[in-house]
Design an enzyme around this catalytic site. Structure first.
Site, mmCIF file in Angstrom:
data_model
loop_
_atom_site.group_PDB
_atom_site.id
_atom_site.type_symbol
_atom_site.label_atom_id
_atom_site.label_comp_id
_atom_site.label_asym_id
_atom_site.label_seq_id
_atom_site.Cartn_x
_atom_site.Cartn_y
_atom_site.Cartn_z
ATOM 1 N NE ARG A 22 -42.880 0.156 18.270
ATOM 2 C CZ ARG A 22 -41.804 -0.161 17.461
ATOM 3 N NH1 ARG A 22 -42.131 -1.248 16.450
ATOM 4 N NH2 ARG A 22 -40.780 0.208 17.400
ATOM 5 N NE ARG A 58 -48.144 -7.919 7.363
ATOM 6 C CZ ARG A 58 -47.961 -7.527 6.185
ATOM 7 N NH1 ARG A 58 -46.999 -6.446 6.381
ATOM 8 N NH2 ARG A 58 -48.483 -7.559 5.242
ATOM 9 C CG ASP A 106 -43.232 -3.960 13.637
ATOM 10 O OD1 ASP A 106 -43.760 -4.819 12.420
ATOM 11 O OD2 ASP A 106 -43.591 -3.017 13.482
#
Lengths: 246, 246
Positions: free
Chosen positions: A198, A51, A53
């Site tokens: 991140r 995935r 975000d």
């Protein structure tokens, strides 16, 4: 049925993320809708390498799907792109054997994180880089990044909401590309946990502005607690750049 | 009252153009709304170097406004940017004498037009370049552009809706910057008519793909009729790059 491996790029700005969900526009949702139209209303499931975000971009996300259609391989991108919205684009498609799996066959992934360091904000990069208008000591960031290379338990560097039990991952490379007001950081590894790039980036930037010493990084790793690492850098700077298969 | 000259950048994607209008979001409208908030609800009129159409970007648009406020000059961009939406940004501001006029004092303008020439569309440039996936002969385009340099009546190269009577303008430079899949064309001149850069660009691209010969350009100029030139290239490739003053 034929299996197709498909490399796609998308501008994450207009998506609630990659994975399909009941509400919000998703990359997977748009891909499956396009395939359904192409396959005369037949449902075609799409499997991604992983995935991304909301707001996160992809230059080289990889997906696979099975189709009964034997469209000439160089026609496939044209057929798919004409059915897709213009913020997703199929870059390349190839036929693979049925043992290929976009997620399980991954051996390595590359993410890049873009920072815009100009003093005054740039309207053109607002959705495509993180505006960080501070003096950055790149040498300090490089030093800190050396402690992250190799195999570590990255519990401190993933979201507290991470459900995966095994948080041991291997980072093979962290490199820095500087041009003018842009700093691009390349992360290559065998896998990344939820929010990991991140949080790594947020921590490296805190080192870059002198808020942390590079030597804190091994201590943060050891604590195995998210609270010890830096802030999560915002989504718009992150790009899934390349997925490597055998 | 003090007069301020202000260089601004904006991402044109979210605007119905520069000039304020009853309906739709405009750059001028946002600037005046921000100034009004800063000036405790007092109306402050903004004068631009010229208009840009819906979807057209600016890297160096120049505006002026008069203000009773004597804010330190290095504080002005910060004050304005914090009041502006993130698709407009004040890059530079300076105090000027009251005879400076953003429109009438212009001596030269530079526009750039970006073309994305990759075969497959790129989601990241969809709002920032014109996707033109054809083989381009740049030499032919260069040749054609030579006929445009100098002082000419550009009636054939402006919108049929142009209201200005005098369509004589001087183009000082048309140059080409190539990098990978991007072709950037630089237009420098003393002034440009409505849609002029986009029609020049559309015509040059038709030369680039061999639909027209470079030698047609002087004939088109001579006809003084819009129908003789090429298509108007789309707005998202166009940037108001720089405005030159004495």
């Amino acid at each position: 049925m034929l299996r197709y491996k498909c490399t796609i790029a998308y501008d994450g700005s207009g998506f609630s993320g990659y994975q399909i969900q009941p509400k919000g526009r998703t990359v997977q949702g748009e891909l499956e809708a396009a395939l359904k139209r192409i396959h005369k209303d037949e449902d075609i499931h799409v499997t991604g390498s992983g995935r991304t975000d909301a707001g996160v971009h992809a230059v080289g996300q990889v997906i696979h799907f099975d189709s009964p259609y034997n469209i000439p391989i160089d026609r496939w991108p044209i057929v798919l792109n004409s059915a897709l919205p213009d913020d997703i684009s199929v870059q390349h498609i190839e036929e693979v054997t049925s043992d290929f799996h976009a997620r399980y066959s991954v051996i390595q992934k590359e993410y890049r994180y873009k920072v815009y360091t100009g003093k005054i904000r740039d309207p053109f990069s607002r959705n495509y880089a993180y505006h960080f208008p501070y003096e950055i000591n790149e040498d300090q960031m490089r030093q800190a990044s050396q402690y992250l290379i190799g195999t570590h338990d990255f519990t401190s560097f993933c979201s507290a909401k991470t459900e995966v039990i095994d948080r041991v991952r291997t980072i093979n490379e962290i490199s820095f590309i500087r041009s003018n007001h842009e700093l691009e950081v390349r992360f290559v590894g065998n896998g990344f946990l939820y929010n990991m790039v991140r949080i790594l980036m947020g921590t490296l930037l805190e080192v870059g502005i002198g808020k942390r010493n590079p030597e804190e990084v091994p201590i943060i790793l050891e604590k195995k607690n998210r609270v010890n690492a830096g802030k999560t850098a915002p989504s718009q700077g992150l790009y899934l750049w390349k997925v490597y298969y055998e």
